[in-house]
Design an enzyme around this catalytic site. Structure first.
Site, short mmCIF file in Angstrom:
data_model
loop_
_atom_site.label_atom_id
_atom_site.label_comp_id
_atom_site.label_asym_id
_atom_site.label_seq_id
_atom_site.Cartn_x
_atom_site.Cartn_y
_atom_site.Cartn_z
N GLU A 92 2.36 -4.10 3.43
CA GLU A 92 1.60 -4.77 2.55
C GLU A 92 2.51 -5.70 1.69
OE1 GLU A 92 0.00 -6.19 -0.20
OE2 GLU A 92 -0.24 -4.42 -1.22
N CYS B 257 -0.62 -9.32 -5.98
CA CYS B 257 -0.45 -9.89 -4.66
C CYS B 257 -1.62 -10.76 -4.20
CB CYS B 257 -0.13 -8.59 -3.55
SG CYS B 257 -1.45 -7.47 -3.50
#
Length: 346
Positions: free
Chosen positions: A91, A125
């Site tokens: 990720e 993010c």
């Protein structure tokens, strides 16, 4: 936390190596877990620098790595995992796009855009970094956005930049963007380490660092597009593909755009909402990584599928997995398959 929770829920023991900038968080988590279930020491924390992470990634006893961090570091972790063919969930970062269609609720879009970009000082993010607005509503949207940004200040609505090195990246992106584009809010003087005030710049070239690279700060670039299709094309031109947002009152059109957006997740008429729905898988594509956490997909990510076949009865007159089979058995098989699956003439 998503990786830890789903790995534990799937029945694994977990070794957590936190960032060297936040080791206390990992130590605290392990302590709380030990206090809660002392009879099951299946969650432990190991602190250290990059060498510690490299040792874990290269250890053959580790059966899977769940990595959260930069794309560059993910590649190094993958290289270490390759030695033992250790699977990995990555990720990584993002450069999420926010598309405003001609029929969007502009007040709601501007409000969501600003929060998605500036909350947590942009250190998210899945935060908004690129905004594409259809020409028909561009001026109206920019008025809404410009009015709202004046009420947002670093140190009041959000805190400082966590990593000292990130301030220089943010400053470089702001300097480059303001030289090429038109400043709507903030500018180079917005950087007053460790704080960065909101920065909005329009008409920044698509090949500039502020558009191509992850900024991870309270800044956005805004671009006018002919229509939603051009906005989608520009949004999809990024190497990253984590999250994204579509604002449109036309549900069918918004869903179509969301499906075509090159991202692992897309929110419609909201921002980052997919992260708040536990049943939805979380993850990206491209430089944003691969694999999923959250939801059923996240649970499967930390398990292995296995097939087991048990013969419940013998096929009458046919033993196909034997060298004792004869022409008659093969003929019966052909007739049976033809009867079940062959095309019948009308």
């Amino acid at each position: 936390m998503g990786s830890i929770a789903y790995a534990l829920a799937a029945g694994n023991a977990v070794v957590f190596k936190p960032s060297e900038l936040t080791p206390g968080v990992g130590v605290r988590l392990a302590k709380l877990f030990e206090e809660s279930v002392p009879e099951h020491p299946v969650f432990q924390t190991v602190t250290g620098l990059g060498e510690t992470g490299a040792a874990l990634a290269a250890d053959p006893r580790v059966k899977k790595i769940a990595f959260t961090g930069s794309t560059a570091t993910a590649k190094r972790v993958m290289a270490a995992c390759a030695e033992n063919l250790t699977p990995i969930v990555a990720e990584c970062g993002g450069k999420d796009a926010f598309i405003v269609d001609a029929d969007a609720d502009l007040a709601a879009a501007a409000d969501a855009c600003l929060w998605g970009a500036m909350a947590n000082a942009g250190q998210t993010c899945v935060g908004v970094e690129r905004v594409y607005v259809v020409d028909a509503v561009y001026e109206s949207f920019m008025r809404e956005l410009s009015e709202r940004v004046t009420k947002v200040k670093a140190g009041e609505q959000y805190g400082p930049i966590t990593m000292p090195g990130q301030v220089e990246i943010i400053k470089r992106h702001i300097d480059d963007a303001t030289k090429a584009g038109k400043v709507i809010a903030g500018g180079p003087d917005s950087v007053r380490a460790p704080y960065v005030d909101p920065v909005i710049v329009e008409d920044v070239p698509e090949d500039s660092p502020a558009v191509r690279e992850e900024t991870f700060g309270p800044t956005i670039t805004v671009r006018r597009t002919r229509d939603a299709q051009e906005a989608l094309s520009l949004a999809n031109a990024s190497a990253y593909g984590l999250g994204g947002t579509i604002f449109s009152r036309n549900a069918r059109r918004a869903t179509e755009l969301a499906r075509l957006m090159r991202s692992g997740m897309t929110a419609i008429n909201s921002v980052i909402s997919f992260a708040g729905v536990p049943a939805l898988p979380f993850g990206g594509i491209g430089d944003s990584g691969f694999g999923r956490i959250h939801g059923a997909d996240g649970l499967r990510e930390f398990a292995r599928s296995k097939a087991i076949a048990r013969q419940r009865f013998a096929m009458p007159g046919m033993n196909l997995t034997s060298f004792n089979r004869g022409p008659a058995e093969l003929e019966r098989l052909v007739r049976l398959v033809t009867f079940l699956h062959g095309r019948r003439k009308r």
